[in-house]
Design a protein around this motif. Structure first.
Motif, mmCIF file in Angstrom:
data_model
loop_
_atom_site.group_PDB
_atom_site.id
_atom_site.type_symbol
_atom_site.label_atom_id
_atom_site.label_comp_id
_atom_site.label_asym_id
_atom_site.label_seq_id
_atom_site.Cartn_x
_atom_site.Cartn_y
_atom_site.Cartn_z
ATOM 1 N N ASN A 2 10.000 -24.495 12.032
ATOM 2 C CA ASN A 2 10.921 -24.467 13.169
ATOM 3 C C ASN A 2 10.196 -24.055 14.455
ATOM 4 O OD1 ASN A 2 10.687 -21.647 13.212
ATOM 5 N ND2 ASN A 2 12.445 -21.387 11.871
ATOM 6 N N GLY A 3 10.912 -23.993 15.531
ATOM 7 C CA GLY A 3 10.323 -23.667 16.827
ATOM 8 C C GLY A 3 9.673 -22.296 16.872
ATOM 9 N N ARG A 6 6.340 -22.455 15.007
ATOM 10 C CA ARG A 6 5.336 -23.164 15.809
ATOM 11 C C ARG A 6 4.825 -22.286 16.950
ATOM 12 N NH1 ARG A 6 8.831 -27.545 14.842
ATOM 13 N NH2 ARG A 6 9.816 -27.273 16.853
ATOM 14 N N PHE A 7 5.731 -21.539 17.572
ATOM 15 C CA PHE A 7 5.359 -20.643 18.663
ATOM 16 C C PHE A 7 4.403 -19.556 18.166
ATOM 17 C CE2 PHE A 7 6.279 -16.765 21.166
ATOM 18 C CZ PHE A 7 5.774 -17.182 22.384
#
Length: 69
Positions: A2-3, A6-7
């Motif tokens: 998910n975001g 990834r961050f």
């Protein structure tokens, strides 16, 4: 992935770390530290031994808090 994942991965890479993703269903079945080390070693992911043991030849990420030599 998910975001948020990834961050976090992007931040770690910028700090010099190699980021790998291990499937939770494989990791969760491993109980002891020795089993986890063996899992990582067989996949070429373990580049450092446990504290107090000799380091392998793989370099560690750069330290942003190291003192000048």
């Amino acid at each position: 992935e998910n975001g948020a994942t990834r961050f976090k991965s992007r931040l770690l890479r910028r700090l010099g770390w190699d980021v790998v993703h291990v499937p939770f269903f494989e990791w969760d079945r491993l109980v002891t530290p020795a089993e986890k080390d063996a899992y990582l070693r067989t996949r070429g992911l373990l580049t450092r031994k446990r504290p107090g043991e000799e380091l392998s030849e793989a370099p560690l990420p750069p330290s942003h808090h190291s003192s000048p030599e």
